[in-house]
Enzyme design. Sequence first.
Site, PDB file in Angstrom:
ATOM      1  CG  ASP A 135      -1.893  -0.945   1.174  1.00  0.00           C
ATOM      2  OD1 ASP A 135      -1.735  -1.244   0.197  1.00  0.00           O
ATOM      3  OD2 ASP A 135      -2.067  -1.589   2.669  1.00  0.00           O
TER       4      ASP A 135
HETATM    5  N1  URA Z   1      -0.835  -5.973   3.880  1.00  0.00           N
HETATM    6  C1  URA Z   1      -1.353  -4.955   4.352  1.00  0.00           C
HETATM    7  O1  URA Z   1      -2.260  -4.471   4.755  1.00  0.00           O
HETATM    8  N2  URA Z   1      -0.574  -4.255   3.341  1.00  0.00           N
HETATM    9  C2  URA Z   1       0.269  -3.819   2.601  1.00  0.00           C
HETATM   10  O2  URA Z   1       1.148  -3.037   2.220  1.00  0.00           O
HETATM   11  C3  URA Z   1       0.397  -5.204   2.215  1.00  0.00           C
HETATM   12  C4  URA Z   1       0.337  -6.325   2.720  1.00  0.00           C
END
Ligand code: URA
Length: 240
Positions: A111
């Site tokens: 993310d």
């Molecule tokens: N899980 C998440 O919630 N976000 C990420 O960036 C990676 C794994």
Amino acid sequence: MPLYFYFEYIVRLDKFICGSTELTRSLAKKALHRGDVTCNGEVVKSSDFKVKNEHVICLNDQQLHLLGARFIMLNKPLDTLCSTIDEHYPSVLRLIDVIKADTLHIAGRLDADTTGLVLITSNGQWSHNITSPKKQCAKRYLLEVAEPLNEQLIETFKQGIALNNEEGLTKPAILEILSSHQARLTITEGKYHQVKRMLAAVGNKVVKLHREAIGDIELDPSLALGEWRYLTPTEVESVK
Ligand code: URA
């Protein structure tokens, strides 16, 4: 005809130039016609000149090297996107200053507000081994949460969690509690926002998330946020 004959010849010169620079085929031809290209010090103007292993090809006196498959690790900073294009934030590929960056793709997204290990490659089969659910490649995260963690969660995460809007349970995950608000979590899936949703499902909230490892590849501690390096052959081969 002896067998070694077949290994001597690599590729036509115009293709060699395209495969080692940003030039398109027509720009490569123009460079050839201008006399900008040499083979072992001699100007060559013919596009279909056959480049062999022992040839040193230069464009404007710079030696060219054919690009093979590329494998890169990046320490992703905040507010960057694991996407090949810029959207609300810039793509992480902006941080990778190599030629032909448009031939690279990201093996497993993070993310925008997650930091840490991102693998980037030009090899689709290799990235498939990381992202395919069948391969169950482990990803390890360091996380900070808003509410205190309790030891029972270790078993809950091992048994699997029902995520909002998903059928079934998550695959067994390993939770290591480091302090009241900090933990390491290893998962073998890559569902959308999986770590955040797993913690939300147990009434908590992830406030900081950092990926430390993918399979046997550990984020190099010498890389500051935003820095990258090529993987070593051992790291590349560890992904099967
Ligand atoms: N899980 C998440 O919630 N976000 C990420 O960036 C990676 C794994």
